[in-house]
Design a protein around this motif. Structure first.
Motif, short mmCIF file in Angstrom:
data_model
loop_
_atom_site.label_atom_id
_atom_site.label_comp_id
_atom_site.label_asym_id
_atom_site.label_seq_id
_atom_site.Cartn_x
_atom_site.Cartn_y
_atom_site.Cartn_z
N ASP A 102 0.84 -1.21 0.00
CA ASP A 102 0.00 0.00 0.00
C ASP A 102 0.87 1.26 0.00
N ARG A 138 -1.55 2.73 -5.14
CA ARG A 138 -2.96 3.12 -5.01
C ARG A 138 -3.43 3.87 -6.25
N ASP A 144 -9.53 -1.88 -0.40
CA ASP A 144 -8.49 -1.76 0.61
C ASP A 144 -7.85 -3.10 0.95
#
Length: 53
Positions: free
Chosen positions: A3, A8, A16
């Motif tokens: 992440d 992203r 998520d």
């Protein structure tokens, strides 16, 4: 995928649960580093919770 802002942006359609948080990776490495010698392991596999098997 880890992440990060770059991932992203690249994979903006993913939920998520698709991403592994860097802090979670660090926590697991710290756990491996401090493990008890009587139950030593060289193996650790990190995967995001939402990954399909």
């Amino acid at each position: 995928m880890i992440d990060t802002p770059r991932m992203r942006a690249r994979l903006s359609d993913k939920p998520d649960d698709f991403f592994i948080k860097p802090a979670a990776i660090a926590d697991e490495l710290f756990h491996l580093y401090g493990q008890d010698r009587s139950a030593w392991s060289f193996l650790s596999e990190l995967r995001p919770f939402g990954e399909n098997w």
